[in-house]
Write an enzyme that holds these catalytic residues in place. Structure first.
Site, short mmCIF file in Angstrom:
data_model
loop_
_atom_site.label_atom_id
_atom_site.label_comp_id
_atom_site.label_asym_id
_atom_site.label_seq_id
_atom_site.Cartn_x
_atom_site.Cartn_y
_atom_site.Cartn_z
N LYS A 107 0.55 -1.21 0.15
CA LYS A 107 -0.28 -0.52 0.06
C LYS A 107 0.43 1.58 0.03
O LYS A 107 0.57 1.98 -0.18
CB LYS A 107 -0.93 -0.45 1.49
CG LYS A 107 -1.66 1.10 1.43
CD LYS A 107 -2.84 1.41 0.25
CE LYS A 107 -3.49 3.14 0.81
NZ LYS A 107 -4.76 2.58 -0.19
N LYS A 167 -0.97 11.31 6.58
CA LYS A 167 -0.39 9.55 7.49
C LYS A 167 0.46 9.24 6.51
O LYS A 167 0.98 8.65 6.93
CB LYS A 167 -1.64 9.46 8.15
CG LYS A 167 -2.08 8.48 9.23
CD LYS A 167 -2.86 7.41 8.02
CE LYS A 167 -3.83 7.30 7.78
NZ LYS A 167 -3.90 6.01 6.91
P1 NAP Z 1 -13.38 7.75 7.79
O1 NAP Z 1 -14.72 8.07 6.99
O2 NAP Z 1 -12.47 8.99 8.07
O3 NAP Z 1 -13.51 6.85 8.10
C1 NAP Z 1 -13.23 6.14 9.25
C2 NAP Z 1 -13.83 5.48 10.70
O4 NAP Z 1 -13.35 4.58 11.76
C3 NAP Z 1 -14.53 6.32 10.71
O5 NAP Z 1 -16.30 6.76 11.38
C4 NAP Z 1 -14.02 6.82 12.33
O6 NAP Z 1 -15.58 7.10 13.12
C5 NAP Z 1 -13.98 5.01 12.98
N1 NAP Z 1 -13.26 4.69 13.73
C6 NAP Z 1 -11.72 5.38 13.84
N2 NAP Z 1 -11.07 5.33 15.32
C7 NAP Z 1 -11.83 4.77 15.53
C8 NAP Z 1 -11.79 3.38 16.61
N3 NAP Z 1 -10.65 4.10 17.25
N4 NAP Z 1 -12.68 2.75 17.31
C9 NAP Z 1 -13.83 2.73 16.31
N5 NAP Z 1 -14.58 3.44 15.20
C10 NAP Z 1 -13.17 4.39 14.83
O7 NAP Z 1 -11.87 7.40 6.60
P2 NAP Z 1 -11.74 6.63 5.64
O8 NAP Z 1 -11.90 7.79 4.04
O9 NAP Z 1 -12.90 5.25 5.41
O10 NAP Z 1 -10.49 5.92 5.61
C11 NAP Z 1 -10.55 4.78 6.59
C12 NAP Z 1 -8.78 4.50 6.37
O11 NAP Z 1 -9.11 3.36 4.80
C13 NAP Z 1 -7.34 4.53 6.41
O12 NAP Z 1 -6.89 4.62 7.03
C14 NAP Z 1 -7.42 5.24 4.98
O13 NAP Z 1 -6.37 5.90 5.38
C15 NAP Z 1 -7.84 4.45 4.31
N6 NAP Z 1 -8.56 5.01 2.96
C16 NAP Z 1 -9.45 5.30 2.84
C17 NAP Z 1 -9.67 5.20 0.89
C18 NAP Z 1 -10.27 6.21 0.57
O14 NAP Z 1 -10.49 7.05 -0.67
N7 NAP Z 1 -11.15 6.82 1.36
C19 NAP Z 1 -8.97 4.52 0.67
C20 NAP Z 1 -8.43 3.76 0.63
C21 NAP Z 1 -7.65 3.83 1.87
P3 NAP Z 1 -16.43 8.30 13.65
O15 NAP Z 1 -17.51 8.46 12.64
O16 NAP Z 1 -16.30 8.49 15.46
O17 NAP Z 1 -15.12 9.30 12.78
#
Ligand code: NAP
Length: 297
Positions: free
Chosen positions: A177, A245
């Site tokens: 990744k 990050k």
């Molecule tokens: P996001 O919308 O911020 O989703 C992360 C979720 O995890 C949020 O709902 C958050 O809760 C929850 N969370 C965080 N810490 C937690 C904990 N300690 N306990 C329980 N729940 C927790 O982000 P995302 O875009 O889905 O991305 C998630 C991951 O995938 C990241 O590492 C990102 O770098 C990676 N990623 C993202 C993409 C993309 O295009 N979006 C693509 C590939 C990889 P809350 O609802 O309270 O904030």
């Protein structure tokens, strides 16, 4: 679910932009689903579709054959897996633990070791393809860890992804990744600079994208995010702060391996300016703001 696929009880933790859709595919594939998220309201749609809410990551782990997580940062991953009462401590015998967050290779190895101490298998399985790929169930999934666990989890990966590859031992998924994010970092600079140049030259930027979008410069990012830059549409598919990050993890690994990555260093610096300017919750296409001197235009 096809006849050869065993029905599993799957726990899903992290129901953000990515997790919402990915968990939905697991449910749609016919598996039982338990969910937990820091903000409970994000589970409402899945619960309405039949998922069962649990009150903590440990409660999810105690109820499931497979636990999948896609949270935000390495510190979140560490908390849900390794904190007292967390996933590793409370997982059922024989459970498979799968972290799909983009996180550090070193942490993936540490979780795999802690899981192995309990006789459990942990896989690191980060994804690429963005919110679009998550919704479509076409993500690229790059996996590190135990091969037998990878084989058992394959029907779940199949429900969420299009390209699924076992890359090696624990941490190999996260390293892959990082290679992906390094390629994206310099491509985002290239797309922003190309559009910036086109504008300065008095060209119609949309016509430029149309003209070059099927040629040698064609890419998922040019064609997918280029039009958003032109439109000034910075709504997040992938948050700027998450990308910073990822680049920080990759730069730390590069330093450890004693290799110099100047393109990545430059991209992280420019994206950090966005975070400092209050644009961390924009999508990564907001890099174009740096080229319009953060006027928001
Ligand atoms: P996001 O919308 O911020 O989703 C992360 C979720 O995890 C949020 O709902 C958050 O809760 C929850 N969370 C965080 N810490 C937690 C904990 N300690 N306990 C329980 N729940 C927790 O982000 P995302 O875009 O889905 O991305 C998630 C991951 O995938 C990241 O590492 C990102 O770098 C990676 N990623 C993202 C993409 C993309 O295009 N979006 C693509 C590939 C990889 P809350 O609802 O309270 O904030």
């Amino acid at each position: 679910m096809n006849a050869s696929t065993e029905k599993m009880t799957v726990g899903f933790i992290g129901l953000g932009i990515m997790g919402q859709s990915m968990a939905g595919h697991i449910l749609a594939a016919g598996h039982d689903l338990c969910v937990y998220n820091r903000t409970r309201a994000k589970a409402d749609d899945l619960v309405a579709r039949g998922a069962v809410w649990k009150d903590s990551p440990g409660d999810v782990a105690a109820a499931c054959d497979v636990v999948i997580t896609i949270v935000g940062y390495p510190k979140d991953v560490e908390e849900v897996y390794l904190a007292p009462g967390g996933i590793v401590e409370r997982a059922r015998d024989g459970a498979i633990l799968i972290d799909m967050t983009t996180s550090s290779p070193e942490l993936a190895q540490r979780i795999a070791a802690a899981a192995a101490d309990r006789g459990l298998a942990a896989l690191d399985a980060p994804v690429s393809g963005g919110d679009v790929g998550a919704r479509a169930g076409t993500l690229a999934i790059m996996v590190g860890g135990d091969a037998a666990a990878f084989d058992k989890a394959m029907p779940l990966f199949d429900a969420m992804g299009g390209k699924i590859v076992h890359m090696g031992a624990a941490g190999a998924g996260q390293h892959t990744k990082m290679a992906n994010q390094i390629a994206i970092a310099s491509t985002m600079l290239a797309v922003s600079e190309s559009l910036s140049y086109a504008k300065a030259a008095g060209l119609d930027q949309t016509a430029v994208l149309d003209a070059i979008g099927t040629g040698a410069a064609s890419s998922f990012l040019l064609n997918g995010l280029g039009p958003k830059m032109v439109a000034g549409d910075y709504a997040p598919g992938f948050f700027v702060h998450h990308f910073v990050k990822d680049m920080s993890i990759a730069l730390a690994e590069a330093e450890r391996m004693q290799i110099d990555l100047p393109g990545l260093t430059l991209a992280r610096g420019l994206y950090q300016r966005l975070v400092d300017g209050g644009f961390g919750e924009d999508g990564t296409q907001a890099l174009y703001r740096v080229y319009t001197q953060m006027t928001g235009a």
